[in-house]
Motif scaffolding. Structure first.
Motif, mmCIF file in Angstrom:
data_model
loop_
_atom_site.group_PDB
_atom_site.id
_atom_site.type_symbol
_atom_site.label_atom_id
_atom_site.label_comp_id
_atom_site.label_asym_id
_atom_site.label_seq_id
_atom_site.Cartn_x
_atom_site.Cartn_y
_atom_site.Cartn_z
ATOM 1 N N ASP A 1 0.827 -1.198 0.000
ATOM 2 C CA ASP A 1 0.000 0.000 0.000
ATOM 3 C C ASP A 1 0.862 1.248 0.000
ATOM 4 O OD1 ASP A 1 -2.270 -1.460 -0.066
ATOM 5 O OD2 ASP A 1 -2.668 -1.367 2.078
ATOM 6 N N ILE B 1 2.213 1.712 -3.423
ATOM 7 C CA ILE B 1 1.175 2.204 -4.328
ATOM 8 C C ILE B 1 0.977 3.693 -4.122
ATOM 9 C CG2 ILE B 1 -1.287 2.103 -4.845
ATOM 10 C CD1 ILE B 1 -1.096 -0.940 -4.202
ATOM 11 N N THR C 1 -6.951 13.171 11.900
ATOM 12 C CA THR C 1 -8.398 13.052 11.891
ATOM 13 C C THR C 1 -9.036 14.433 11.877
ATOM 14 O OG1 THR C 1 -8.165 11.039 13.140
ATOM 15 C CG2 THR C 1 -10.321 12.040 13.111
ATOM 16 N N HIS D 1 -11.236 15.544 8.917
ATOM 17 C CA HIS D 1 -12.643 15.810 9.170
ATOM 18 C C HIS D 1 -13.078 17.110 8.504
ATOM 19 C CE1 HIS D 1 -16.105 17.263 11.621
ATOM 20 N NE2 HIS D 1 -16.519 16.066 11.285
ATOM 21 N N ILE E 1 -13.272 16.440 4.829
ATOM 22 C CA ILE E 1 -14.419 15.601 4.496
ATOM 23 C C ILE E 1 -15.695 16.431 4.495
ATOM 24 C CG2 ILE E 1 -15.909 13.777 5.421
ATOM 25 C CD1 ILE E 1 -13.363 12.366 6.370
ATOM 26 N N PHE F 1 -14.302 12.235 -2.101
ATOM 27 C CA PHE F 1 -15.000 12.038 -0.835
ATOM 28 C C PHE F 1 -14.843 10.600 -0.356
ATOM 29 C CE2 PHE F 1 -18.015 12.592 2.439
ATOM 30 C CZ PHE F 1 -18.941 11.554 2.380
ATOM 31 N N TYR G 1 -12.677 7.451 2.964
ATOM 32 C CA TYR G 1 -13.193 6.318 3.729
ATOM 33 C C TYR G 1 -12.592 5.006 3.281
ATOM 34 C CZ TYR G 1 -16.559 9.688 5.341
ATOM 35 O OH TYR G 1 -17.114 10.792 5.893
ATOM 36 N N TRP G 2 -12.187 4.982 2.048
ATOM 37 C CA TRP G 2 -11.630 3.739 1.523
ATOM 38 C C TRP G 2 -10.128 3.796 1.519
ATOM 39 C CZ3 TRP G 2 -15.006 3.334 -3.504
ATOM 40 C CH2 TRP G 2 -16.313 2.988 -3.132
ATOM 41 N N ASP G 3 -9.540 2.706 1.892
ATOM 42 C CA ASP G 3 -8.085 2.611 1.783
ATOM 43 C C ASP G 3 -7.703 2.628 0.314
ATOM 44 O OD1 ASP G 3 -7.612 0.309 4.547
ATOM 45 O OD2 ASP G 3 -8.149 2.411 4.462
ATOM 46 N N HIS G 4 -8.553 2.036 -0.522
ATOM 47 C CA HIS G 4 -8.187 1.901 -1.936
ATOM 48 C C HIS G 4 -9.398 2.143 -2.809
ATOM 49 C CE1 HIS G 4 -4.890 0.282 0.086
ATOM 50 N NE2 HIS G 4 -5.590 -0.734 0.528
ATOM 51 N N TYR G 5 -9.272 3.078 -3.706
ATOM 52 C CA TYR G 5 -10.356 3.390 -4.620
ATOM 53 C C TYR G 5 -10.383 2.391 -5.765
ATOM 54 C CZ TYR G 5 -13.045 5.779 -8.178
ATOM 55 O OH TYR G 5 -13.953 6.090 -9.143
ATOM 56 N N GLU H 1 -15.073 -0.112 -9.805
ATOM 57 C CA GLU H 1 -16.190 -1.019 -9.574
ATOM 58 C C GLU H 1 -16.915 -0.677 -8.271
ATOM 59 O OE1 GLU H 1 -13.586 -2.730 -12.464
ATOM 60 O OE2 GLU H 1 -13.207 -1.932 -10.483
ATOM 61 N N THR I 1 -20.664 0.663 -7.659
ATOM 62 C CA THR I 1 -21.558 -0.090 -6.780
ATOM 63 C C THR I 1 -22.212 0.807 -5.740
ATOM 64 O OG1 THR I 1 -20.129 -2.019 -7.043
ATOM 65 C CG2 THR I 1 -21.683 -2.058 -5.209
#
Lengths: 254, 254
Positions: free
Chosen positions: A95, A98, A159, A163, A166, A201, A205-209, A212, A216
């Motif tokens: 990670d 990447i 954070t 925040h 975000i 955005f 929240y996701w470690d990896h975009y 798919e 979803t």
DNA sequence: ATTGACCTTGCCGTTACGTTAATGTGTAAA
DNA sequence: TTTACACATTAACGTAACGGCAAGGTCAAT
């Protein structure tokens, strides 16, 4: 079940040469040798080979693997749990690499600049991880809670910053979405801008975009009433519009 | 910036021997040689070394790397994007291995059984991936959209299943949360059960779960009024209670 | 009896360096 | 100025984990 070299090799996806080599160095001996001198492996050897390949995949050298699997105190379950930990660590390392690649691409596009030092962060982290593994306990015993607190503070600070970003992003998504909705075209520049803000955005929240997953989630905004309500609050149909924009953005629809 | 072997090696986290070897095989030649025969590297070489280490980390052999980076049509940006893709693939491979380890641990605990074949799934996938890389284009040209559609259907089906599970999980979280709230103790068994359900819920959105991220999100539930509203709708104070339960669950507080 | 797909034991080759040896260089301190 | 010491050089042999032969034995079917 009994296997000859070729059978076992084929099943495990390795070469017969490798099996003979493993026999030679004494890491995996066949269950028995038949009257013609053929190596015959049994179920026990299958399990052992699986263990060996696990550790090999980790980049562990055969000598170390041998020590582990031939140890009289060999605890298979414990070894597996440790192996699992190592794999997770390896993934964290990946990670990092990447994110380094992402950074480098961004640099090429002129969006940010990297110092010569930074260019190797991903690789050097690996060394640091190794040090941590070797000396981590010692350090922690020496410096006690200090390091842990520092780390926690760092997370807290991040954070705090995150925040704010975000909150700003989610507002931007809504604003842009409503403006784009007026155009009526999910392929419009503004709608695509909305989709891109939405990607940003989600990236918090996701470690990896992944495209798919993005598509979803967009579909879920329409399927799940809780999400629909959030986006449709000021503009009925906004959730479906966002979904369509995202589907185009991610290339899932044209 | 100019660097001697040692300086560059230290920065990159490799040995000086490696740099001399890379010079020897012509993969990374110094910018110039000074009057005493010392190798002197410049910024261009730093970037090239970074590229080389990227590919090396991938497990690519130096010959292939040399071809890539010395090619007159070498497109650095394109190479990086491809490299990124490879890294993502490698991570998928890692994930497969991890799930294989999990499965094996489960087997050891007697929860499920694995056939000899299944024991090598993780490794064999790697071979299949390699085949895909080599022959993927040809196959796709031959079989056209068929494979792609199949894959898309798979994603769709998974999404369908996942959506049902997510809906169920989010309801479970809420129900358990309200029940736990009655106990008043975020360390209670029920509250910890809630935190665990919440972890499962998050795991659908995250590729990789981490305690830190979980704790951060829980804090955000209190800080962000939109989330607070969602959890507090029936029971004011529920969001804060969930946060405390998660902080204990993740070991961030006791 | 022959064919062909198996198996065996050597043994040399390869990759990406590590290591050691023998030797020269740059600079700060005595 | 000499000494010390960290730095640089080339040359050459060592290594891990096999791959790839060669030369030969085995097994099942034809």
């Amino acid at each position: 079940m009994e296997y000859t070299v070729q059978k076992l090799a084929q099943m495990a996806g390795i070469s017969t040469r490798t099996l003979r080599y493993y026999d030679e160095i004494g890491i995996l001996k066949p269950a028995r040798i038949n009257s013609s001198g053929y190596r015959i492996y049994g179920g026990k050897e299958v399990n052992l080979l699986q263990q060996i390949l696990f550790y090999r995949e980790l980049g562990m050298n055969l000598d170390s693997i041998k020590e582990i699997v031939t140890s009289p105190t060999f605890d298979g379950a414990k070894a597996l749990r440790e192996h699992r930990e190592s794999l997770l660590e390896k993934r964290r390392q990946l990670d990092l690499l990447i994110s380094n690649v992402d950074k480098t691409i961004a640099t090429k596009e002129g969006r940010i600049t990297m110092t010569d030092q930074e260019k190797f962060e991903g690789f050097k982290q690996k060394l640091m991880d190794d040090n941590e593994k070797k000396y981590g306990k010692e350090i922690r015993e020496k410096y006690g809670e200090d390091a842990i607190n520092k780390s926690n503070n760092k997370i807290k600070n991040m954070t705090q910053e995150q925040h704010e970003e975000i909150t700003k992003l989610s507002n931007d998504v809504l604003e842009t979405l409503y403006a784009a909705f007026q155009t009526g075209d999910p392929a419009s520049v503004l709608a695509q801008k909305t989709a891109d803000l939405h990607r940003q955005f989600l990236s918090f929240y996701w470690d990896h975009y992944s495209k798919e997953a993005h598509a979803t989630i967009a579909q879920m905004y329409v399927d799940d009433e809780r999400f629909t309500a959030y986006y449709d609050v000021k503009q009925p149909g906004a959730a479906a519009f966002l979904r369509d924009a995202v589907l185009i953005y991610t290339g899932m629809k044209k």
